[in-house]
Design an enzyme around this catalytic site. Sequence first.
Site, PDB file in Angstrom:
ATOM      1  N   CYS A   1      13.266  -0.717  -8.316  1.00  0.00           N
ATOM      2  CA  CYS A   1      12.443  -0.792  -7.110  1.00  0.00           C
ATOM      3  C   CYS A   1      11.522  -2.005  -7.183  1.00  0.00           C
ATOM      4  CB  CYS A   1      11.636   0.488  -6.942  1.00  0.00           C
ATOM      5  SG  CYS A   1      10.655   0.539  -5.422  1.00  0.00           S
TER       6      CYS A   1
ATOM      7  N   MET B   1       0.838  -1.195   0.000  1.00  0.00           N
ATOM      8  CA  MET B   1       0.000   0.000   0.000  1.00  0.00           C
ATOM      9  C   MET B   1       0.873   1.244   0.000  1.00  0.00           C
ATOM     10  SD  MET B   1      -2.913  -1.339   2.702  1.00  0.00           S
ATOM     11  CE  MET B   1      -4.056  -0.004   2.338  1.00  0.00           C
ATOM     12  N   SER B   2       0.656   2.097  -0.996  1.00  0.00           N
ATOM     13  CA  SER B   2       1.464   3.310  -1.147  1.00  0.00           C
ATOM     14  C   SER B   2       0.763   4.551  -0.624  1.00  0.00           C
ATOM     15  CB  SER B   2       1.805   3.519  -2.623  1.00  0.00           C
ATOM     16  OG  SER B   2       0.625   3.805  -3.355  1.00  0.00           O
TER      17      SER B   2
ATOM     18  N   CYS C   1       9.854   9.018  -6.190  1.00  0.00           N
ATOM     19  CA  CYS C   1       9.448   9.150  -4.789  1.00  0.00           C
ATOM     20  C   CYS C   1      10.542   9.707  -3.889  1.00  0.00           C
ATOM     21  CB  CYS C   1       8.952   7.804  -4.254  1.00  0.00           C
ATOM     22  SG  CYS C   1      10.224   6.516  -4.133  1.00  0.00           S
TER      23      CYS C   1
END
Length: 374
Positions: free
Chosen positions: A106, A13-14, A202
Amino acid sequence: MSERRKGRVLAAMSGGVDSSVTAALLKEQGYEVIGAMMRFWPDNKPEDCFNTCCSPDAAYEARRVADQIGIPFYLLDYREVFEVEIIQPFLEGYRRGETPIPCVWCNTRVKFDALLKKARMLGCDYVATGHYVRRVEGPQGIEFHRGGDPRKDQTYFLWGTPREAMPHILFPVGHMQKPEVRRLAERFGLITAKKPESQNICFVPGSVRAFLEEHLGGQPGPVIDLETGEVIGEHAGAQFYTVGQRKGLGLWKTHLERYVVEVRPQTNEVIVGPREACQWRGLEAREINLLLDPETLPEVVTAQVRYRQRPARARVRELGAGRFVLEFDEPQFAVTRGQSVVLYDGDRLLGGGVIHRPLGNALGLEVPAVQALG
């Protein structure tokens, strides 16, 4: 069917709408769901990054979503892994004159390696993400196909997925259109239903240029014309430029339309030329990863050398020893060292590699040697 029989899933969950709906859908479908966010940001993260993907604010929202749908939530500390596997290689790539893609690594080294290992420790059968990728049961096993929303398809960033991990990865929203995902978020009553998307890297506050200046510094140097060998401008530091770039070149002869053809950080030179000089007939890729048996790789594929670039027909040559050579039917623009070349058969993701060097300049031009400036 009970939750445990359906399977236990670690949902990444971001704090965004896609991963929120992913967790809610899995819970509705009868899975036992555990929500988790991977902490990447340092304690001194700038305040202007706090509304981006995987930020402290996003962690707060992800936790609230987990509470809304009634699942446990964990904040997992991956700062050291992220620094070693993502941030440092990103900086080193630019230092070498490459243009790396951190999202690829990532997914490859963190989400579908380190996070999958954590999932197994927690007794989970799967890791689930909000990627727009379709998981398909093929004749030889699990395949990844382009997402249902062509504008959101994210297969380009998943070519490095370990093949053995594929059966353990779920993409619950992969077949959907973005508006459908938002409608589902509203149906579930999720606080992220109207949250705007984050487009930034990010870990980069603001611009990539400013981030590189802070960590790598910069030394002015010559901008050299490919066709004449003349110095026609001054750049701010070779590592700040990428192949195909047209703006911000610091040209003195402004009537020339020039694009970056090559970056030479060793000599701090930026080579520019006409757009046609950025067209290449092929490339050599290394660090390759295939999502099928090598002997079944089609000779003719479609390939992308940029995320938003149109797929192009190409032929795979010299496959083996961690590399392949790709020959395009038509020359491709801005084939750039450090970027990814991703292979497809129709909608099916076949794998890819890191571009090591472009081959066969469409104009047949060679970059001239330039004497050091006095």
